[in-house]
Design a protein around this motif. Structure first.
Motif, PDB file in Angstrom:
ATOM      1  N   ARG A   1       4.545 -16.851  23.485  1.00  0.00           N
ATOM      2  CA  ARG A   1       5.042 -15.991  22.339  1.00  0.00           C
ATOM      3  C   ARG A   1       4.634 -16.138  21.144  1.00  0.00           C
ATOM      4  O   ARG A   1       4.427 -17.210  20.794  1.00  0.00           O
ATOM      5  N   VAL A   2       4.351 -15.008  20.338  1.00  0.00           N
ATOM      6  CA  VAL A   2       3.599 -14.996  18.847  1.00  0.00           C
ATOM      7  C   VAL A   2       4.286 -14.311  18.007  1.00  0.00           C
ATOM      8  O   VAL A   2       4.776 -13.071  18.418  1.00  0.00           O
ATOM      9  N   GLU A   3       4.092 -14.561  16.805  1.00  0.00           N
ATOM     10  CA  GLU A   3       4.328 -13.574  15.895  1.00  0.00           C
ATOM     11  C   GLU A   3       3.213 -13.462  14.819  1.00  0.00           C
ATOM     12  O   GLU A   3       2.525 -14.322  14.491  1.00  0.00           O
ATOM     13  N   TYR A   4       3.017 -12.297  14.444  1.00  0.00           N
ATOM     14  CA  TYR A   4       2.108 -11.870  13.403  1.00  0.00           C
ATOM     15  C   TYR A   4       2.747 -11.681  12.032  1.00  0.00           C
ATOM     16  O   TYR A   4       3.777 -11.151  11.868  1.00  0.00           O
ATOM     17  N   PHE A   5       1.798 -11.929  11.090  1.00  0.00           N
ATOM     18  CA  PHE A   5       2.489 -11.827   9.538  1.00  0.00           C
ATOM     19  C   PHE A   5       0.943 -11.407   8.766  1.00  0.00           C
ATOM     20  O   PHE A   5      -0.199 -11.815   9.196  1.00  0.00           O
ATOM     21  N   LEU A   6       1.374 -10.995   7.487  1.00  0.00           N
ATOM     22  CA  LEU A   6       0.041 -10.707   6.672  1.00  0.00           C
ATOM     23  C   LEU A   6      -0.353 -11.910   5.986  1.00  0.00           C
ATOM     24  O   LEU A   6       0.476 -12.733   5.485  1.00  0.00           O
ATOM     25  N   ALA A   7      -1.476 -12.231   5.900  1.00  0.00           N
ATOM     26  CA  ALA A   7      -2.172 -13.191   5.278  1.00  0.00           C
ATOM     27  C   ALA A   7      -2.363 -12.738   3.945  1.00  0.00           C
ATOM     28  O   ALA A   7      -2.250 -11.473   3.742  1.00  0.00           O
ATOM     29  N   PRO A   8      -2.626 -13.597   3.076  1.00  0.00           N
ATOM     30  CA  PRO A   8      -2.740 -13.101   1.482  1.00  0.00           C
ATOM     31  C   PRO A   8      -3.542 -12.129   1.328  1.00  0.00           C
ATOM     32  O   PRO A   8      -3.407 -11.145   0.654  1.00  0.00           O
ATOM     33  N   ALA A   9      -4.751 -11.998   1.800  1.00  0.00           N
ATOM     34  CA  ALA A   9      -5.744 -10.749   1.848  1.00  0.00           C
ATOM     35  C   ALA A   9      -5.053  -9.712   2.279  1.00  0.00           C
ATOM     36  O   ALA A   9      -5.260  -8.387   1.901  1.00  0.00           O
ATOM     37  N   GLY A  10      -4.319  -9.606   3.486  1.00  0.00           N
ATOM     38  CA  GLY A  10      -3.499  -8.285   3.867  1.00  0.00           C
ATOM     39  C   GLY A  10      -2.454  -7.957   2.900  1.00  0.00           C
ATOM     40  O   GLY A  10      -2.322  -6.841   2.805  1.00  0.00           O
ATOM     41  N   LYS A  11      -1.940  -9.077   2.379  1.00  0.00           N
ATOM     42  CA  LYS A  11      -0.794  -8.678   1.255  1.00  0.00           C
ATOM     43  C   LYS A  11      -1.334  -7.719  -0.106  1.00  0.00           C
ATOM     44  O   LYS A  11      -0.932  -7.408  -0.412  1.00  0.00           O
ATOM     45  N   SER A  12      -2.811  -8.198  -0.168  1.00  0.00           N
ATOM     46  CA  SER A  12      -3.083  -7.757  -1.384  1.00  0.00           C
ATOM     47  C   SER A  12      -3.642  -6.281  -1.283  1.00  0.00           C
ATOM     48  O   SER A  12      -3.867  -5.570  -2.367  1.00  0.00           O
ATOM     49  N   LEU A  13      -3.501  -5.781  -0.084  1.00  0.00           N
ATOM     50  CA  LEU A  13      -3.714  -4.199   0.214  1.00  0.00           C
ATOM     51  C   LEU A  13      -2.485  -3.599   0.118  1.00  0.00           C
ATOM     52  O   LEU A  13      -2.376  -2.494   0.507  1.00  0.00           O
ATOM     53  N   ALA A  14      -1.272  -4.240  -0.275  1.00  0.00           N
ATOM     54  CA  ALA A  14       0.069  -3.628  -0.427  1.00  0.00           C
ATOM     55  C   ALA A  14       0.092  -2.352  -1.123  1.00  0.00           C
ATOM     56  O   ALA A  14       0.529  -1.197  -0.557  1.00  0.00           O
ATOM     57  N   PRO A  15      -0.705  -2.144  -2.187  1.00  0.00           N
ATOM     58  CA  PRO A  15      -0.727  -0.927  -2.942  1.00  0.00           C
ATOM     59  C   PRO A  15      -1.403   0.146  -2.234  1.00  0.00           C
ATOM     60  O   PRO A  15      -0.924   1.491  -2.076  1.00  0.00           O
ATOM     61  N   LEU A  16      -2.197  -0.112  -1.138  1.00  0.00           N
ATOM     62  CA  LEU A  16      -2.766   0.886  -0.439  1.00  0.00           C
ATOM     63  C   LEU A  16      -1.636   1.252   0.693  1.00  0.00           C
ATOM     64  O   LEU A  16      -1.834   2.444   0.843  1.00  0.00           O
ATOM     65  N   TYR A  17      -1.010   0.525   1.249  1.00  0.00           N
ATOM     66  CA  TYR A  17      -0.213   0.791   2.214  1.00  0.00           C
ATOM     67  C   TYR A  17       0.875   1.765   1.831  1.00  0.00           C
ATOM     68  O   TYR A  17       1.200   2.887   2.129  1.00  0.00           O
ATOM     69  N   GLU A  18       1.319   1.266   0.428  1.00  0.00           N
ATOM     70  CA  GLU A  18       2.544   2.073  -0.192  1.00  0.00           C
ATOM     71  C   GLU A  18       2.082   3.363  -0.707  1.00  0.00           C
ATOM     72  O   GLU A  18       2.556   4.407  -0.516  1.00  0.00           O
ATOM     73  N   PHE A  19       0.605   3.398  -1.224  1.00  0.00           N
ATOM     74  CA  PHE A  19       0.121   4.774  -1.624  1.00  0.00           C
ATOM     75  C   PHE A  19      -0.021   5.639  -0.352  1.00  0.00           C
ATOM     76  O   PHE A  19       0.286   6.960  -0.349  1.00  0.00           O
ATOM     77  N   ALA A  20      -0.334   5.256   0.555  1.00  0.00           N
ATOM     78  CA  ALA A  20      -0.677   5.876   1.972  1.00  0.00           C
ATOM     79  C   ALA A  20       0.586   6.452   2.516  1.00  0.00           C
ATOM     80  O   ALA A  20       0.803   7.833   2.934  1.00  0.00           O
ATOM     81  N   SER A  21       1.503   5.569   2.435  1.00  0.00           N
ATOM     82  CA  SER A  21       3.080   6.024   2.802  1.00  0.00           C
ATOM     83  C   SER A  21       3.509   7.071   1.874  1.00  0.00           C
ATOM     84  O   SER A  21       4.099   8.249   2.329  1.00  0.00           O
ATOM     85  N   GLU A  22       3.566   6.878   0.549  1.00  0.00           N
ATOM     86  CA  GLU A  22       3.962   7.989  -0.186  1.00  0.00           C
ATOM     87  C   GLU A  22       3.418   9.246  -0.285  1.00  0.00           C
ATOM     88  O   GLU A  22       3.956  10.009  -0.128  1.00  0.00           O
ATOM     89  N   TRP A  23       2.044   9.112   0.043  1.00  0.00           N
ATOM     90  CA  TRP A  23       1.290  10.439   0.018  1.00  0.00           C
ATOM     91  C   TRP A  23       1.792  11.258   1.445  1.00  0.00           C
ATOM     92  O   TRP A  23       1.697  12.451   1.146  1.00  0.00           O
ATOM     93  N   GLY A  24       2.002  10.378   2.553  1.00  0.00           N
ATOM     94  CA  GLY A  24       2.308  11.044   3.667  1.00  0.00           C
ATOM     95  C   GLY A  24       3.327  11.580   3.498  1.00  0.00           C
ATOM     96  O   GLY A  24       3.711  13.009   4.068  1.00  0.00           O
TER      97      GLY A  24
END
Length: 121
Positions: free
Chosen positions: A79-102
């Motif tokens: 069993r494993v769990e995945y999480f955002l690494a710092p580089a993945g977290k730095s992309l948060a504005p991209l995820y939020e923009f893509a979600s809001e745009w959608g």
């Protein structure tokens, strides 16, 4: 031209797409942004249509590129769990923009996206 990790890119956007491009990577990253930590089974449940092989491959690539991390919770059963690494977290504005745009696009076309929120368990 930009050369990085033995690959040639045309511009910075091409570099970014090299890390998050394709159908599944951005969705995986968004789910980890939205939920913080998720098991393999939880990620798969929230990505209908992804095959086991493709999900496993995409997770390995994201981990290799240091966008996500993995904690092994137990070895038997594995069993494993995945999480955002710092580089993945730095992309948060991209995820939020893509979600809001959608969301905005769906609203403009009379589609109630709230009905599909059961996907986010």
């Amino acid at each position: 031209m930009i050369t990085l990790n033995d690959k040639t890119y045309t511009c910075p956007v091409d570099v970014t797409l090299g890390f998050i491009g394709g159908k599944w990577k951005l969705l995986i990253l968004f789910h980890l942004h939205y939920f913080s930590r998720r098991s393999y089974a939880d990620i798969r449940k929230n990505l209908p249509g992804v095959s086991e092989k493709m999900l496993s491959q995409q997770l390995k690539e994201l981990e290799r590129d240091h966008l996500i991390g993995k904690n092994v919770l137990s070895t038997k059963p594995y069993r494993v769990e995945y999480f955002l690494a710092p580089a993945g977290k730095s992309l948060a504005p991209l995820y939020e923009f893509a979600s809001e745009w959608g969301i905005s696009y769906l609203k403009e076309h009379g589609i109630d996206y709230i009905q599909d929120q059961q996907l986010y368990k």
